[in-house]
Design an enzyme around this catalytic site. Structure first.
Site, PDB file in Angstrom:
ATOM      1  CD  GLN A 110      -3.542  -6.001  -2.652  1.00 38.89           C
ATOM      2  OE1 GLN A 110      -2.835  -6.995  -2.495  1.00 38.89           O
ATOM      3  NE2 GLN A 110      -3.901  -5.590  -3.846  1.00 38.89           N
TER       4      GLN A 110
ATOM      5  CG  ASP B 197      -0.943 -13.883  -0.737  1.00 41.64           C
ATOM      6  OD1 ASP B 197      -0.321 -14.954  -0.630  1.00 41.64           O
ATOM      7  OD2 ASP B 197      -1.256 -13.388  -1.837  1.00 41.64           O
TER       8      ASP B 197
ATOM      9  CD  GLU C 159      -4.287 -15.475  -1.869  1.00 42.21           C
ATOM     10  OE1 GLU C 159      -4.050 -15.325  -3.088  1.00 42.21           O
ATOM     11  OE2 GLU C 159      -4.985 -14.675  -1.211  1.00 42.21           O
TER      12      GLU C 159
ATOM     13  CG  ASP D 192      -2.328 -16.347  -5.862  1.00 44.74           C
ATOM     14  OD1 ASP D 192      -2.550 -16.404  -7.076  1.00 44.74           O
ATOM     15  OD2 ASP D 192      -1.866 -15.319  -5.320  1.00 44.74           O
TER      16      ASP D 192
ATOM     17  CE  LYS E 145      -2.591 -12.546  -8.220  1.00 42.86           C
ATOM     18  NZ  LYS E 145      -1.619 -12.994  -7.223  1.00 42.86           N
TER      19      LYS E 145
ATOM     20  CB  THR F 118      -2.639  -7.860  -9.465  1.00 48.08           C
ATOM     21  OG1 THR F 118      -1.392  -7.247  -9.129  1.00 48.08           O
ATOM     22  CG2 THR F 118      -3.064  -7.364 -10.836  1.00 48.08           C
ATOM     23  CB  CYS F 119      -1.691  -3.855  -6.044  1.00 43.30           C
ATOM     24  SG  CYS F 119      -0.093  -4.678  -6.319  1.00 43.30           S
TER      25      CYS F 119
END
Length: 419
Positions: A172, A237, A272, A306, A330, A359-360
């Site tokens: 991402q 996304d 997404e 999501d 997720k 997630t980041c």
């Protein structure tokens, strides 16, 4: 082998926790921060440093297993658990999970993880991030007790029947959509760029900014990899912003996505969360209609789900109703790693793309565990995490998968593994 002690330590995540509601409402950047007042309960600022809790299990042979409790960047949004506090989690682990774990025999990961995941505190079920991190540590502990990789434990206990090999990685860009996308192209990332189109200003009044960016991306792939066999999947996304700019009109959204598919040219396109319908049932109904509208146009654009698809029960409903082509499992939202495994296998076995995401705002440890799980479940793609720098996430997840594959390949046929 038994667990003899549980240690906890607050640690850093790879990014920040952001108030998605405030950002979607138009909060403006103030340098790297955001100006304005947070909207989502629990936030003291629109962007604040992410928190994680490392959980270490001391085993009776002196070895140490560990996992990290971490929550998603956009906590408290889309039906998720609230903003995560490492100190509050530390208290919950010590009060509710340490008594369960100390003295526990490391037999079945599935059984012990299920007990952790089902544990309740004074106000109900423990935060998803707690269950996520502690079951990571349990998986590591069981793997160490058997002298196996975590991927082998999952493969064997869940009878996944797969060859343990690296799966495609999805990176991402964050807000650096151009420089980071070029990194991805040069490193031949399998799935890119995510894009972070999380408010209408980034998308454009009628989506024109995303169209322009997609044209640039397609051209840049050709410029940086001329004549190569590199054919990535394009995955964006959009955080519900497409639905916002088209007033929730499903047919208009479908027409727009079909145009994006044409611009994507030879590359497969996944979008997404194009629409946020505000709740699980409404989201399912809307995405069923959106996929039908796309089929009527002849478009091959795929829809990834999501928000409002956070639990194993949610995922079963989206899959059963045909509401998506790609399911973003997720990882911090599912709670126990056992739930993540079951979700990925459900999606894969139903013929959809099982995206082992996250997630980041996770840690290096949770990324390594996710890599093992993705391999064991033959996920369609795995998120390169944590952080937004591209290189770090690709290194952590990619190197872990490469090491695991090499270890498994080196085992001699019929080789005995110590109990």
């Amino acid at each position: 082998m038994k667990i003899v002690e549980v240690l906890t330590q607050p640690v850093r995540t790879g990014f920040f926790a952001d108030d998605q509601a405030a950002i979607r409402a138009g909060a403006e950047h103030d340098g790297f921060a955001y100006s304005g007042t947070p909207i989502t309960p629990g936030f003291s600022a629109i962007r604040q440093a992410g928190e994680a809790l490392s959980v270490m299990l001391l085993l009776e042979d002196g070895s140490v297993a560990h996992g990290d409790c971490a929550a998603v960047q956009y906590s408290g949004a889309g039906g998720r658990d609230p903003l995560f506090s490492a100190e509050a989690a530390r208290r919950d682990v010590e009060e509710y999970l340490t008594p369960l774990l100390v003295g526990a025999e490391l037999g079945s990961f599935r059984e012990l993880a299920g007990r952790v995941d089902a544990c309740h505190g004074a106000s109900g079920r423990l935060h998803t991030a707690i269950r996520y991190g502690v079951t990571q540590a349990v998986l590591d502990a069981v793997a160490q007790s058997r002298r196996l990789t975590m991927a082998e434990v999952v493969r064997d206990e869940y009878s996944t029947g797969v060859d343990l090999k690296p799966v495609p990685m999805f990176a991402q860009t964050g807000d650096d959509r151009y420089g980071n996308a070029e990194k991805m192209i040069l490193k031949q990332v399998d799935v890119l760029p995510h894009g972070l189109f999380n408010n209408e200003a980034k998308l454009g009044e009628r989506g024109e900014l995303l169209e322009d960016y997609l044209r640039w991306l397609v051209a840049r792939i050709g410029q940086l990899r001329p004549g190569s066999a590199y054919v990535p999947r394009l995955h964006f996304d959009t955080y519900g912003t497409v639905g916002l700019v088209f007033g929730g009109d499903v047919d208009a959204v479908a027409g727009y996505l079909a145009r994006l598919g044409e611009i994507a040219g030879p590359y497969e396109l996944v979008v997404e969360h194009p629409i946020d319908a505000g709740g699980r049932e409404a989201q399912i109904e809307t995405y069923v209609r959106l996929r039908a509208a796309l089929r009527r146009t002849g478009s091959r654009v795929k829809i990834a789900v999501d928000e409002w698809c956070n639990t194993l029960e949610d995922i079963e409903m989206f899959v059963d109703r045909g509401a998506a082509d790609v399911i973003h499992v997720k990882t911090p939202d599912l709670g126990g790693v056992n739930n993540i495994i079951e979700a990925l296998l459900l999606v894969r076995d139903r013929g959809l793309v099982a995206y082992c995401g996250g997630t980041c705002n996770e840690t290096d440890r949770s990324a390594q565990v996710s890599a093992n799980v993705a391999m064991a479940c033959a996920a369609g793609q795995v998120l390169a995490k944590p952080g937004m720098g591209v290189d770090e996430g690709l290194m952590i997840v990619g190197n872990e998968m490469a090491r695991v594959a090499a270890i498994v390949a080196a085992r001699r046929p019929g080789e005995m593994v110590l109990p």
